[in-house]
Enzyme design. Structure first.
Site, PDB file in Angstrom:
ATOM      1  N   GLY A   1       0.842  -1.193   0.000  1.00  0.00           N
ATOM      2  CA  GLY A   1       0.000   0.000   0.000  1.00  0.00           C
ATOM      3  C   GLY A   1       0.869   1.231   0.000  1.00  0.00           C
ATOM      4  O   GLY A   1       2.033   1.190  -0.406  1.00  0.00           O
TER       5      GLY A   1
ATOM      6  N   CYS B   1       3.003   5.341  -2.877  1.00  0.00           N
ATOM      7  CA  CYS B   1       4.019   5.215  -3.928  1.00  0.00           C
ATOM      8  C   CYS B   1       3.770   3.992  -4.802  1.00  0.00           C
ATOM      9  O   CYS B   1       3.396   4.122  -5.968  1.00  0.00           O
ATOM     10  CB  CYS B   1       5.395   5.175  -3.303  1.00  0.00           C
ATOM     11  SG  CYS B   1       5.720   6.654  -2.327  1.00  0.00           S
TER      12      CYS B   1
HETATM   13  C1  UGA Z   1       8.604   2.983  -1.737  1.00  0.00           C
HETATM   14  C2  UGA Z   1       9.997   2.539  -2.196  1.00  0.00           C
HETATM   15  O1  UGA Z   1      10.427   1.425  -1.394  1.00  0.00           O
HETATM   16  C3  UGA Z   1      11.020   3.660  -2.065  1.00  0.00           C
HETATM   17  O2  UGA Z   1      12.282   3.270  -2.576  1.00  0.00           O
HETATM   18  C4  UGA Z   1      10.503   4.879  -2.864  1.00  0.00           C
HETATM   19  O3  UGA Z   1      11.382   5.978  -2.771  1.00  0.00           O
HETATM   20  C5  UGA Z   1       9.137   5.293  -2.334  1.00  0.00           C
HETATM   21  O4  UGA Z   1       8.235   4.168  -2.456  1.00  0.00           O
HETATM   22  C6  UGA Z   1       8.646   6.445  -3.162  1.00  0.00           C
HETATM   23  O5  UGA Z   1       8.365   6.273  -4.343  1.00  0.00           O
HETATM   24  O6  UGA Z   1       8.652   7.591  -2.671  1.00  0.00           O
HETATM   25  P1  UGA Z   1       7.406   3.272   0.639  1.00  0.00           P
HETATM   26  O7  UGA Z   1       6.151   3.515  -0.128  1.00  0.00           O
HETATM   27  O8  UGA Z   1       7.754   4.195   1.750  1.00  0.00           O
HETATM   28  O9  UGA Z   1       8.690   3.281  -0.342  1.00  0.00           O
HETATM   29  O10 UGA Z   1       7.289   1.834   1.277  1.00  0.00           O
HETATM   30  P2  UGA Z   1       7.911   0.384   1.054  1.00  0.00           P
HETATM   31  O11 UGA Z   1       8.854   0.093   2.127  1.00  0.00           O
HETATM   32  O12 UGA Z   1       8.392   0.216  -0.342  1.00  0.00           O
HETATM   33  O13 UGA Z   1       6.608  -0.523   1.269  1.00  0.00           O
HETATM   34  C7  UGA Z   1       5.481  -0.374   0.422  1.00  0.00           C
HETATM   35  C8  UGA Z   1       4.416  -1.383   0.780  1.00  0.00           C
HETATM   36  O14 UGA Z   1       4.846  -2.702   0.477  1.00  0.00           O
HETATM   37  C9  UGA Z   1       4.020  -1.400   2.263  1.00  0.00           C
HETATM   38  O15 UGA Z   1       2.623  -1.496   2.358  1.00  0.00           O
HETATM   39  C10 UGA Z   1       4.692  -2.650   2.806  1.00  0.00           C
HETATM   40  O16 UGA Z   1       4.003  -3.194   3.898  1.00  0.00           O
HETATM   41  C11 UGA Z   1       4.611  -3.557   1.584  1.00  0.00           C
HETATM   42  N1  UGA Z   1       5.657  -4.612   1.561  1.00  0.00           N
HETATM   43  C12 UGA Z   1       6.967  -4.297   1.497  1.00  0.00           C
HETATM   44  C13 UGA Z   1       5.263  -5.946   1.564  1.00  0.00           C
HETATM   45  O17 UGA Z   1       4.062  -6.265   1.598  1.00  0.00           O
HETATM   46  N2  UGA Z   1       6.223  -6.915   1.498  1.00  0.00           N
HETATM   47  C14 UGA Z   1       7.549  -6.614   1.440  1.00  0.00           C
HETATM   48  O18 UGA Z   1       8.369  -7.566   1.379  1.00  0.00           O
HETATM   49  C15 UGA Z   1       7.925  -5.278   1.439  1.00  0.00           C
END
Ligand code: UGA
Length: 451
Positions: free
Chosen positions: A275, A278
């Site tokens: 979610g 981004c």
């Molecule tokens: C994401 C990217 O990781 C960053 O590199 C980027 O700069 C940023 O978007 C952006 O475009 O500004 P972010 O949205 O803060 O960062 O969060 P993430 O850590 O990527 O996680 C996104 C979603 O994926 C979360 O809901 C998280 O719970 C989920 N997720 C993440 C999973 O379900 N499984 C995983 O293994 C990793």
């Protein structure tokens, strides 16, 4: 260097505060007077670990200021970072009206030479359009400009660390001069002559890669990276479903795959899906962008579909465990789209909540940071002081966001206070055997159930 950072949302505030920490003179500008008012009173309108300290310290040292006057901030700066929002339009494309408005302001109000840098996530060719608008509107005012793309890779909740310890710094520029200016801004980071304010001393990390490209390549790197991360998550989620069908364990499967360095362990955590503001919007925008170019990005459309199905899949687990959802009191831990943020935009936790409300569940919720933001959208929920209050008398407890502090709760106390010790873990946060030993009926994602 005098820098204007236009747009004081998550990216703008982190970028502005961190550039100021590197010693640059930064002015943050935003046309939202409320946001500026909060900042001028020394408060940060979002929760991001360490950001408030960084902002107040740099304001105190006179390196970071804020204003509601975007034109004045731009006039007074050599480099203008565009950090305005690019929210999704109804058709999934990015809304670029904020960037267009800013470009017209800069072109008509500024004199002399400015380097205009795209930081917001934008579709490829935005740089070209930006160049055109600056040219057309700036022609009469003696305004000279250059455009560059410098995408951000900041994770919410870890943004300060990511700024000071990036894997790479991407600079898309059409001139050597623009590239050199941006490289100069980041030199302390590139040469690792700077300790990030989060860890002191900083752990030894590999030197960041400086990648100098043309503008379209830099723009594409951002969308391609976020889409690839989303793809990895949907892939492991699809595998989790297969594990459930065939009695395998997705944790071991991810370990087996991820230990191959070519695949890597990161972003192989299955759950209720990705979610935030981004990944979901960027993947949609990338699909629409490809479509415009005549390419059907079916691969990414499937990534999106798999992600949407996560919610149904989880709610079905809840239904199957409870038999009937209607009128049952259910506790939900976690509202934010991931831990360490108060951001609830496109949060899978809220999607689960909507679905349970449709089925007439009575919900008690707790999140360490995101309750205030959730309340206006879901006034019908019972907001609890802590996890214990949420669990008390509940027929089931759902873990939707894996805040680290949930690990150290007194789970025996929670078990005893519930109407039924049923735990559905949407983030595979707990070890099944441990929860079973505590006496919970425990269900998670892609792992055998224990009872
Ligand atoms: C994401 C990217 O990781 C960053 O590199 C980027 O700069 C940023 O978007 C952006 O475009 O500004 P972010 O949205 O803060 O960062 O969060 P993430 O850590 O990527 O996680 C996104 C979603 O994926 C979360 O809901 C998280 O719970 C989920 N997720 C993440 C999973 O379900 N499984 C995983 O293994 C990793």
């Amino acid at each position: 260097m005098k820098i204007a950072v236009v747009g004081c949302g998550h990216v703008g505030l982190v970028t502005g505060a961190c550039l100021a920490q590197l010693g640059h003179q930064v002015i943050g500008a935003d046309d939202d007077p409320q946001k500026i008012d909060v900042l001028l009173r020394g408060r940060v309108p979002i929760f991001e670990p360490h950001l408030d300290d960084l902002v107040s310290e740099n304001m105190r040292r006179g390196r970071l200021r804020f204003t509601g006057d975007v034109a004045a901030a731009s006039q007074d700066s050599d480099v203008i970072f565009i950090c305005v929002g690019t929210p999704p339009l109804e058709n999934g494309e990015a809304d670029l009206s904020g960037i267009d408005k800013l470009a017209r302001t800069v072109a008509t109000q500024c004199r002399g030479h400015k380097l205009v840098v795209e930081k917001s996530t934008v579709p490829v060719r935005t740089g070209q359009e930006l160049e055109r608008i600056l040219q057309v509107y700036g022609a009469r005012s003696g305004f000279a400009h250059e455009v560059a793309s410098n995408p951000e890779f900041l994770r919410e909740g870890r943004a300060i660390e990511d700024f000071f310890h990036p894997d790479r710094i991407v600079i898309g520029a059409s001139s050597e001069e623009a590239r050199k200016t941006l490289e100069g801004l980041y030199r302390p980071i590139l040469e690792q002559k700077f300790n990030c304010p989060v860890h002191s001393p900083c752990p030894q990390a590999p030197r960041p890669l400086l990648l100098a490209t043309n503008i379209p390549t830099a723009e594409l790197i951002k969308h391609a990276s976020n889409s690839f991360l989303a793809l990895k998550i949907s892939y492991i989620n699809a595998l989790a479903d297969l594990c459930e069908i065939f009695g395998a364990d997705v944790t071991m499967l991810a370990e087996g795959m991820g230990s191959d360095r070519r695949i890597g362990r990161d972003f192989l955590r299955p759950g209720i899906g990705f979610g935030g503001f981004c990944l979901p919007k960027d993947i949609q925008a990338f699909v629409r962008l490809a479509e415009r170019g005549g390419y059907d990005f079916a691969l990414l459309r499937e990534v999106e579909k798999i992600n949407q199905r996560r919610i149904d899949h989880f709610v079905e687990k809840v239904r199957s465990a409870l038999w009937v959802i209607a009128d049952k009191q259910i506790a939900i831990l976690g509202l934010a789209f991931k831990p360490d943020t108060d951001d609830i935009r496109f949060s899978p936790a809220l999607a689960v909540i909507s679905r349970l409300l449709e089925q007439k569940a009575r919900l008690k919720v707790f999140d360490p940071k995101a309750m205030e933001r959730t309340q206006p959208f879901f006034p019908q929920l019972t907001y609890c002081r802590d996890a214990y209050e949420a669990a008390e008398g509940s027929e089931a407890l759902l873990l939707a966001t894996e805040w680290e502090e949930f690990r150290s709760l007194d789970w025996s106390k929670i078990r005893d206070s519930m109407a039924r010790p049923l735990l559905l873990d949407g983030r595979n946060f707990f070890v099944p055997k441990e929860m079973a030993a505590l006496g919970f009926e425990y269900h998670s994602i892609g792992r055998p159930d224990t009872r």
